[in-house]
Design an enzyme around this catalytic site. Structure first.
Site, PDB file in Angstrom:
ATOM      1  N   ASP A   1      -1.885 -18.519  16.988  1.00  0.00           N
ATOM      2  CA  ASP A   1      -0.869 -18.587  15.929  1.00  0.00           C
ATOM      3  C   ASP A   1      -0.317 -20.019  15.846  1.00  0.00           C
ATOM      4  O   ASP A   1      -0.242 -20.612  14.765  1.00  0.00           O
ATOM      5  CB  ASP A   1       0.249 -17.580  16.253  1.00  0.00           C
TER       6      ASP A   1
ATOM      7  N   LYS B   1      -0.520 -23.160  12.815  1.00  0.00           N
ATOM      8  CA  LYS B   1       0.665 -23.891  12.341  1.00  0.00           C
ATOM      9  C   LYS B   1       0.494 -25.393  12.572  1.00  0.00           C
ATOM     10  O   LYS B   1       0.832 -26.205  11.706  1.00  0.00           O
ATOM     11  CB  LYS B   1       1.911 -23.383  13.064  1.00  0.00           C
TER      12      LYS B   1
ATOM     13  N   GLU C   1       3.597  -8.577  19.574  1.00  0.00           N
ATOM     14  CA  GLU C   1       2.747  -7.542  18.981  1.00  0.00           C
ATOM     15  C   GLU C   1       2.111  -6.702  20.081  1.00  0.00           C
ATOM     16  O   GLU C   1       2.000  -7.151  21.228  1.00  0.00           O
ATOM     17  CB  GLU C   1       1.610  -8.196  18.192  1.00  0.00           C
TER      18      GLU C   1
ATOM     19  N   ARG D   1       0.829  -1.206   0.000  1.00  0.00           N
ATOM     20  CA  ARG D   1       0.000   0.000   0.000  1.00  0.00           C
ATOM     21  C   ARG D   1       0.860   1.252   0.000  1.00  0.00           C
ATOM     22  O   ARG D   1       0.582   2.220  -0.655  1.00  0.00           O
ATOM     23  CB  ARG D   1      -0.921  -0.014   1.225  1.00  0.00           C
TER      24      ARG D   1
ATOM     25  N   LYS E   1       0.143 -18.689   7.072  1.00  0.00           N
ATOM     26  CA  LYS E   1      -0.340 -19.881   7.810  1.00  0.00           C
ATOM     27  C   LYS E   1      -1.833 -19.802   8.076  1.00  0.00           C
ATOM     28  O   LYS E   1      -2.554 -20.793   7.996  1.00  0.00           O
ATOM     29  CB  LYS E   1       0.401 -20.037   9.129  1.00  0.00           C
TER      30      LYS E   1
ATOM     31  N   VAL F   1       4.949 -22.095   8.171  1.00  0.00           N
ATOM     32  CA  VAL F   1       5.132 -22.701   9.497  1.00  0.00           C
ATOM     33  C   VAL F   1       6.611 -22.700   9.848  1.00  0.00           C
ATOM     34  O   VAL F   1       7.455 -23.114   9.052  1.00  0.00           O
ATOM     35  CB  VAL F   1       4.622 -24.163   9.530  1.00  0.00           C
TER      36      VAL F   1
HETATM   37  N1  LIG Z   1       7.060 -11.961  10.376  1.00  0.00           N
HETATM   38  C1  LIG Z   1       7.544 -13.181  10.327  1.00  0.00           C
HETATM   39  O1  LIG Z   1       8.644 -13.461  10.799  1.00  0.00           O
HETATM   40  C2  LIG Z   1       6.750 -14.274   9.674  1.00  0.00           C
HETATM   41  C3  LIG Z   1       7.191 -15.609   9.757  1.00  0.00           C
HETATM   42  C4  LIG Z   1       6.499 -16.606   9.065  1.00  0.00           C
HETATM   43  C5  LIG Z   1       5.362 -16.269   8.343  1.00  0.00           C
HETATM   44  N2  LIG Z   1       4.923 -14.970   8.314  1.00  0.00           N
HETATM   45  C6  LIG Z   1       3.749 -14.666   7.515  1.00  0.00           C
HETATM   46  O2  LIG Z   1       4.151 -13.831   6.429  1.00  0.00           O
HETATM   47  C7  LIG Z   1       3.101 -12.936   6.070  1.00  0.00           C
HETATM   48  C8  LIG Z   1       3.611 -11.500   6.120  1.00  0.00           C
HETATM   49  O3  LIG Z   1       4.030 -11.205   7.442  1.00  0.00           O
HETATM   50  P1  LIG Z   1       4.892  -9.890   7.767  1.00  0.00           P
HETATM   51  O4  LIG Z   1       5.361 -10.058   9.160  1.00  0.00           O
HETATM   52  O5  LIG Z   1       5.864  -9.634   6.696  1.00  0.00           O
HETATM   53  O6  LIG Z   1       3.731  -8.783   7.733  1.00  0.00           O
HETATM   54  P2  LIG Z   1       3.910  -7.197   7.740  1.00  0.00           P
HETATM   55  O7  LIG Z   1       5.265  -6.816   8.216  1.00  0.00           O
HETATM   56  O8  LIG Z   1       2.717  -6.652   8.422  1.00  0.00           O
HETATM   57  O9  LIG Z   1       3.829  -6.809   6.200  1.00  0.00           O
HETATM   58  C9  LIG Z   1       2.650  -6.896   5.442  1.00  0.00           C
HETATM   59  C10 LIG Z   1       2.861  -6.172   4.144  1.00  0.00           C
HETATM   60  O10 LIG Z   1       1.672  -6.350   3.343  1.00  0.00           O
HETATM   61  C11 LIG Z   1       1.305  -5.105   2.785  1.00  0.00           C
HETATM   62  N3  LIG Z   1      -0.124  -5.056   2.568  1.00  0.00           N
HETATM   63  C12 LIG Z   1      -1.122  -5.231   3.465  1.00  0.00           C
HETATM   64  N4  LIG Z   1      -2.313  -5.116   2.842  1.00  0.00           N
HETATM   65  C13 LIG Z   1      -2.058  -4.875   1.547  1.00  0.00           C
HETATM   66  C14 LIG Z   1      -2.867  -4.653   0.405  1.00  0.00           C
HETATM   67  N5  LIG Z   1      -4.200  -4.665   0.491  1.00  0.00           N
HETATM   68  N6  LIG Z   1      -2.272  -4.420  -0.785  1.00  0.00           N
HETATM   69  C15 LIG Z   1      -0.929  -4.403  -0.875  1.00  0.00           C
HETATM   70  N7  LIG Z   1      -0.102  -4.599   0.178  1.00  0.00           N
HETATM   71  C16 LIG Z   1      -0.663  -4.838   1.364  1.00  0.00           C
HETATM   72  C17 LIG Z   1       1.749  -4.075   3.817  1.00  0.00           C
HETATM   73  O11 LIG Z   1       1.842  -2.872   3.116  1.00  0.00           O
HETATM   74  P3  LIG Z   1       2.153  -1.433   3.802  1.00  0.00           P
HETATM   75  O12 LIG Z   1       3.425  -1.629   4.573  1.00  0.00           O
HETATM   76  O13 LIG Z   1       2.357  -0.560   2.646  1.00  0.00           O
HETATM   77  O14 LIG Z   1       0.977  -1.133   4.634  1.00  0.00           O
HETATM   78  C18 LIG Z   1       3.085  -4.665   4.268  1.00  0.00           C
HETATM   79  O15 LIG Z   1       4.098  -4.259   3.391  1.00  0.00           O
HETATM   80  C19 LIG Z   1       1.962 -13.248   7.047  1.00  0.00           C
HETATM   81  O16 LIG Z   1       1.105 -14.198   6.453  1.00  0.00           O
HETATM   82  C20 LIG Z   1       2.674 -13.875   8.229  1.00  0.00           C
HETATM   83  O17 LIG Z   1       1.844 -14.738   8.976  1.00  0.00           O
HETATM   84  C21 LIG Z   1       5.594 -13.982   8.956  1.00  0.00           C
END
Ligand SMILES: NC(=O)c1ccc[n+]([C@@H]2O[C@H](COP(=O)([O-])OP(=O)(O)OC[C@H]3O[C@@H](n4cnc5c(N)ncnc54)[C@H](OP(=O)(O)O)[C@@H]3O)[C@@H](O)[C@H]2O)c1
Length: 440
Positions: A208, A212, A197, A51, A112, A139
């Site tokens: 969460d 998984k 968080e 976004r 997940k 996961v």
């Molecule tokens: N964090 C981890 O270590 C981790 C580990 C394993 C799996 N995951 C999984 O990976 C996924 C991403 O996690 P994350 O931690 O990277 O999340 P995050 O930091 O919140 O990033 C989400 C991204 O998605 C973008 N976004 C949200 N809505 C959107 C839309 N409608 N159109 C376009 N872009 C959009 C956001 O954009 P803006 O920044 O521009 O708002 C942001 O860049 C999730 O499914 C999570 O469960 C995460």
């Protein structure tokens, strides 16, 4: 000199530039040469989307890629072969994956939550459309457990899978254990450090980890397992005192994800449990994750690593991209959904109340004579045998803690007994009831 016939790249569109998207991009840029050498062709980021894409800083090697704030541009880009869904959640992410499949694009996802809820249906659509789908990062971030279950040990017949699948909870529990600090204080510190968080519920209430475990048990046992099939309890009630008692009993406490085959069906739970101190799972500290799988033929295997973070999760995403890119290049063999063994129908989830375990019951009471006798009487009424009574020194007569351990008995009988205890006026709070996983 450039080759006259450069090998055509497989082109990637990344939607979501947060923790995981940033990590994946930095690996795709920083490790591009080695990735190309391993594949025999380049993997090229073509379009990125979030976004607030305009304000995102991209790694040096990706400075020229197309940017868009509308994910539909990525799906509709004829030059994009594979789409990475790294948004998370079950709304836009679902719409995006379905649109990508309909457009004949392969998908890599780290989601997940969505895959635990809708994975089987999404896989069916992907197979019907002849596209590739990969979800390793969904996961245990940096641990390639999907590949292990789908390939590495797929010849075995899985009997049990135990995991520590939520790094935030494990960090909190191991901090309470090491420093004797109260839960609320450790949680606040974890939030300050960015490990938890602002709304920590998904992590500390077990949801969460539940998503998984739903995915892992679907892969391990082949059933379509819904998150609601999994008995779930969080870690909010644990205190430093519980670790002291657990240690006295030769155990520690972890938020244990468990999927076990029994003659009656599958027992599935995410809950804090006492585990023996000498088990390998007890040594998993801080934000690390671990998975222990027991197979009928290959016996025990153990997998350990970082469960989250931009780079460990980014490696899983990039490795999935490489797998999908190879399949795009070489033509995919006939795919089978990881949720497809429902044809076997051998493992149906059954209520957790059927399980038989030893138990840890921690009480807090207004001290007075006859307390143990009253509790023992209720337990005896349910044919539950008391194993031991433990009481560490305490100053407080008004809120006196002590622990009773129970011999192996069904969860239903323990619950019935504890429900009867609720009427006892000397209790200052409901008993804390934890299973003792003595067989680990
Ligand atoms: N964090 C981890 O270590 C981790 C580990 C394993 C799996 N995951 C999984 O990976 C996924 C991403 O996690 P994350 O931690 O990277 O999340 P995050 O930091 O919140 O990033 C989400 C991204 O998605 C973008 N976004 C949200 N809505 C959107 C839309 N409608 N159109 C376009 N872009 C959009 C956001 O954009 P803006 O920044 O521009 O708002 C942001 O860049 C999730 O499914 C999570 O469960 C995460």
């Amino acid at each position: 000199m450039l080759s006259e016939n450069p090998v055509r790249s497989v082109n990637v569109g990344i939607v979501g530039l947060g923790n995981v998207g940033t990590g994946a991009m930095s690996i795709l840029a920083g490790n591009a040469a080695q990735i190309e050498a391993k594949l025999g062709f380049p993997l090229r980021v073509r379009t990125v989307c979030s976004r607030s894409v305009a304000s995102k800083e991209l790694p040096a090697g990706l400075a020229g890629v197309k940017r868009t704030a509308d994910w539909r541009d990525v799906v509709n880009d004829p030059d994009v072969d594979v789409i990475c869904e790294l948004i998370g959640g079950t709304g836009v992410a679902h719409e995006l994956i379905e649109a990508a499949i309909a457009a004949g694009k392969s998908v890599v996802t780290a989601n997940k939550e969505l895959m635990a809820l809708q994975g089987a249906a999404i896989w069916e659509k992907a197979i019907a459309a002849g596209i590739n789908l990969a979800m390793e990062a969904s996961v245990a971030g940096g641990i390639p457990i999907h590949t292990v279950l789908r390939e590495g040990i797929s010849g075995d017949r899985i009997q049990a899978l135990y995991g520590i699948l939520n790094g935030t909870s494990n960090y909190i529990l191991t901090e309470i254990e090491k420093h004797g600090t109260a839960f609320e204080t450790v949680l606040a510190e974890a939030q300050r450090l960015g490990y938890a968080e602002a709304d920590p519920s998904a992590d500390i209430d077990g949801f969460d980890a539940r998503s998984k475990l739903a995915l892992l048990s679907a892969l391990a046992f082949g059933e379509q397992i819904a998150p609601t099939d999994i008995y779930t309890e969080g870690i909010r009630r644990l205190t430093p005192l519980d670790f002291q008692y657990a240690h006295k009993l030769g155990h520690t406490i972890r938020l244990l994800c468990a999927a076990r085959e029994t003659d009656e069906g599958l027992l599935l739970s995410v809950r804090p449990a006492l585990i023996p101190s000498e088990t390998i799972l007890a040594s998993v500290q801080g934000a690390y994750n671990a998975i222990w799988v027991r197979g009928e033929y290959g016996a025990d295997t153990f997998y350990y690593g970082r469960g989250a973070g931009p780079h460990p999760t980014g490696v899983a995403v990039v490795s999935d991209l490489m797998r999908v890119a190879r399949e795009i290049r070489s033509g995919s063999p006939e795919r089978v959904s990881p949720f497809a063994h429902e044809r076997l129908g051998a493992y149906k989830p059954i209520p957790i109340t059927l399980q038989r375990r030893a138990w840890y019951l921690r009480f807090r009471v207004h001290d007075r004579p006859g307390i143990i006798a009253a509790l023992a009487n209720i337990l005896a009424g349910k044919n539950v045998s008391l194993d031991a009574v433990l009481q560490l020194p305490s100053d407080s007569k008004d809120n006196l803690p002590f622990v009773i351990t129970l011999e192996t008995t069904s969860e239903q009988d323990v619950r019935d007994a504890v429900a009867r205890m609720a009427t006892l006026d000397f209790l200052t709070e409901p008993p804390l009831v934890l299973p003792m996983e003595t067989s680990l």
